[in-house]
Design an enzyme around this catalytic site. Structure first.
Site, short mmCIF file in Angstrom:
data_model
loop_
_atom_site.label_atom_id
_atom_site.label_comp_id
_atom_site.label_asym_id
_atom_site.label_seq_id
_atom_site.Cartn_x
_atom_site.Cartn_y
_atom_site.Cartn_z
N LYS B 134 0.83 -1.21 0.00
CA LYS B 134 0.00 0.00 0.00
C LYS B 134 0.86 1.26 0.00
O LYS B 134 1.89 1.33 0.69
CB LYS B 134 -0.87 -0.03 1.26
CG LYS B 134 -1.85 1.12 1.43
CD LYS B 134 -2.60 0.96 2.74
CE LYS B 134 -3.66 2.03 2.94
NZ LYS B 134 -4.40 1.82 4.23
N SER B 209 -9.15 1.98 3.30
CA SER B 209 -8.23 2.74 2.49
C SER B 209 -7.23 1.87 1.73
O SER B 209 -6.58 2.38 0.82
CB SER B 209 -7.48 3.74 3.37
OG SER B 209 -6.65 3.08 4.29
N SER B 233 -9.58 -0.41 7.14
CA SER B 233 -8.89 -0.22 5.87
C SER B 233 -8.21 -1.46 5.29
O SER B 233 -7.84 -1.47 4.12
CB SER B 233 -7.87 0.91 6.00
OG SER B 233 -8.51 2.15 6.09
#
Lengths: 548, 548
Positions: B134, B209, B233
């Site tokens: 990420k 996220s 997330s």
């Protein structure tokens, strides 16, 4: 709730009521001890109130007491009675108690004896052990005052999780002990309970904030006490009274069930731990309260077993930090460190110099974190009855420069703390480059305070203690001797490096300090509590010749 | 640093540069997929860019890939090439990447192959595994943007501790993936990187996220991704893309080395964890990064081993919470839960109803804690280039009711969090009174979101995810099927209990949701991560018939 300026009456009434809890037969003759007599440590043995067996009982560490109870040599009642008597004497000598439950404790002890006799079964590994508990650690039915007059009658109805575990294991809470009002002091004084002094030298403080425990256990008025530590409050009174103790890594032992000034702090967490007469007692208590799976009740505890004593290398590498670069320790502390280091070397261990890593910076982060809300809660609690601040606490806590922080200011400090912790861990681990083993140091030997106790109302340098709270490194206290006014002379050639350093330097006077215990701090990395105690046991054996 | 209103040029330039990293041969013909084509999950297999072997490789979980590399069936290069191709395709379908390092990754894979061939030794247990990371998880030399245009060129020079452990074990970081600007969104959109969509239904979000990871791994463009989770997330994008994943208890895995909006937060901590295709992959990664002793580098990690899969009772007791009392889940989520419960019962396990304990109260504590500094840091970072908020993030983060708290307000919320955690733990443990085993429930089966994904720019109810962040209970995601517009009809008879509930209820339309993955959340108590995964493996086997 009390109204303004009631504090004097409250204090008088509360202290008066406490006095009545001491049986006539255990009262010291008025002329036995002079008010200005400093060393009263021999009084419990010489006053004639305790029998020879009671003196034997009260000279043991908790492990030895338990062995004698469990093998039937002593009854729980005999043990309890001995410690009740000695605690009563200690109270008259150093004013260390807030709650006295002799009758209830003796009843509980008799019940344990009956049940043991009837079933042959112990209630648990602490069957029959009297334990003392610091004021603000909640015990159902006993007051938690935090030293505030307005909380004189604050009686929680539930035990702290830690206390619950001790009781389940068979311990008997027989007294609660003094702490300074607010808890934010390294000596022990409050309007509510008066001043607690040091039994080895009453001109000096017993330390704080667990100063009642320090004074009581120091006089063997309790085999083991429960203290708490957010900035030295277990370690300092252990050190000032010749005791063993640990401030464990936070979240190892449950801190649930305390009466506090302010709840919800995340800045620097407080820890709870035993104050006692041996490393093995420290280990015993930590193991027992952890076996009770406190995480099932307290989400603040890490679910992590407290292991039995782990093996450590035969040849240890100990870091030695004599001076933190801020306040030079007094001569007896330096002597204690040097003698310990010499013995360790002579026993084949390695001692390497450990230079402090920016300890003033640590305090500059820690101090505002301790007072993130500006100390307003403390002032509000004092204001309820109009009681004034004690002098040393006022200097620290009522500092007009302290103010309530904003969330962003607080986060900035948190971030500084995180950064410092990372840097320090790297610094510590990098000691591997200068050890013969190639390992980082196994522990750090250092002072816990620049002084071996100090006179009342002095604001001392907190850095040697608070440093490790900020980092959350466990610290173990090991007593190593006593100040000797013939040996521990002033160091006239030392040139102080700052005002604070000078204040401490100028304070020292060998005759005033005579007979005060000298103790050292042994520090380990976060969460390595068991290993630190194992190293501590080796150091203790080398330095003190005791094996426990 | 960029000046105001530069954001459009920055975004254009950054996205343009990224496009050039996709080799011509791996580009999809322009007419292959229509812009309004929803389900693109079959495209990687049907587009002809991957060979049969590459399709085999990219249909495996990480454990299976590693077995094949380690026994010599596949080279690391073959595996890497297969995933590079498939990631390139995924990028063209759902816009999930921020960094593309195909050349570097293939070089690294070739080196591993050479060394393996020469020495017969693997670099480590992840030898040759391509891993995606990420955006804001720092990888040395690759950008960490947090979705902000002003951070488009922010390139850290050190790996996050978690990443370092993966690399040491032999993993190859081959791409980084999108996240919503600020990180505080459950969908993935930013001005800098555009919008990431869901490969199973591009009319719906991929979650957030860690939405780039969700979309990429969902299309098997990576065998395993690294996500982070402060309010869902990891779990939400796992759920929306048919993946397995865990938000572990905080302080188990190192969160050191992230690019963040604000440092120093102590309110609700974020956690890092794997997003992948099996429970066994989750376990593998957690064990490997913990074996690397991250606590030697990151003081934020608890020194606690990640054990191998523990034994769990043969007959499990699973709590079932279908509705949190705030927002009723959509019909496919309810069907998923009910079918799973029925299968568990049929397999001999016990399923007991679990009534939610004041989940709205939890959100009312969590929401201001997420924005304790008033979100000012986020606004300041947007303001650097003048970029506007995306709609859903604006609703949550630019809420004018949010403001910077004072330390006392913050402590009050911390205290409310502590109190709620204690109450919830007791509530959870009290389930022992209603289970046939007399044990508390072994895990709680519940939704992770009211919806199986949802349309872009909708502000969904965060409670099913954030509840467990506030409590710090680990959550595991298990996919169980897909929305079927013929079966998952609207529930016309349901009467919403609030505006928020009605907004969600009114949103659901079976045809719009068709083919979206349905996933469930399994929750356990704090620090019982290994046990939760062990229970998850049983549930997975019962519900999905897979054993892994």
């Amino acid at each position: 709730m009390a109204s303004k300026s009631d504090w004097k009456q409250i204090a008088e009434k509360t202290q008066g009521a406490l006095k009545t809890k001491i049986p006539e037969a255990w009262r010291l003759p008025e002329d036995l001890v002079q008010a200005d007599q400093r060393d009263v440590s021999h009084v419990p043995a010489s006053c004639g109130i305790l029998s020879d067996r009671e003196l034997s009982i009260t000279s043991c560490d908790a492990t030895a007491v338990l062995q004698k109870i469990h093998n039937g040599d002593w009854s729980a009642e005999q043990v309890c009675l001995a410690f009740c008597k000695r605690a009563a004497i200690a109270q008259q000598l150093v004013n260390c108690l807030t709650e006295i439950c002799f009758d209830e404790a003796l009843n509980a002890a008799r019940k344990l004896d009956q049940s043991f006799k009837a079933t042959g079964k112990l209630k648990g590994p602490l069957h029959g052990l009297p334990i003392s508990v610091k004021d603000h650690v909640n015990v159902a039915g006993l007051r938690s005052t935090l030293g505030y007059c307005c909380l004189a009658d604050n009686v929680p109805n539930e035990d702290a999780v830690f206390v619950k575990a001790l009781k389940s294991a068979g311990a008997i809470i027989f007294v609660k002990t003094t702490m300074p009002v607010t808890g934010m002091a390294i000596e022990t004084v409050s309007q509510l309970w008066g001043r607690t002094t040091n039994g080895f030298n009453r001109a000096l403080v017993s330390g704080g904030s667990s100063g009642g425990e320090g004074a009581l256990v120091g006089l063997y008025g309790s085999p083991l006490g429960v203290g708490t530590d957010i900035a030295g409050s277990i370690r300092v009174p252990c050190a000032f009274n010749g005791l063993y103790g640990i401030r464990p890594s936070t979240r190892r032992l449950s801190y649930e069930g305390m009466t506090s000034n302010v709840s919800g702090g995340r800045a620097i967490a407080a820890a709870i731990g035993p104050m006692c007469h041996s490393i093995r007692d420290v280990e015993l208590i930590c193991q027992i309260v952890t076996k009770a799976t406190p995480w099932e009740e307290d989400p603040g505890v890490v679910q992590k077993e407290w292991t039995t004593r782990p093996n450590v290398p035969e040849k240890l590498t100990i870091g030695l930090m004599k001076f933190d670069g801020v306040v030079m320790p007094h001569p007896p502390i330096l002597r204690g460190l040097e003698e310990a280091a010499a013995k360790l070397k002579a026993a084949g261990h390695e001692v390497v110099e450990f230079k402090p890593y920016q300890h003033q910076r640590a305090w500059d982060i820690a101090y505002p974190l301790y007072y993130a809300t500006g100390g307003k809660e403390m002032q509000a609690l004092l204001d309820v009855t109009g009681e004034p601040w004690p002098p040393a606490a006022a200097k620290l806590s009522a500092n007009p420069e302290l103010r309530e922080l904003s969330a962003r200011e607080l986060y900035k400090l948190f971030n500084q703390q995180d950064t410092y912790k990372k840097e320090y861990l790297k610094y510590w681990n990098d000691t591997s480059k200068s050890t013969s083993s190639g390992r980082p140091i196994d522990a750090l030997l250092c002072p816990i305070n620049p002084c071996a106790s100090y006179p009342h109302d002095f604001l001392t340098w907190w850095g040697y203690a608070a440093q490790w709270n900020l980092l959350d490194y466990p610290g173990v206290i090991i007593p190593v001797g006593f100040v000797d006014n013939a040996r521990d002379l002033q160091n006239a050639s030392y040139k102080p490096i700052s005002d604070t350093d000078k204040t401490h330097h100028d304070l020292y006077e060998p005759s005033l300090w005579h007979n005060a215990p000298i103790s050292l701090q042994l520090v380990g990395r976060q969460f390595e509590d068991e290993r630190l105690l194992a190293v501590g046991a080796v150091v203790d054996k080398v330095v003190n010749g005791v094996s426990g």
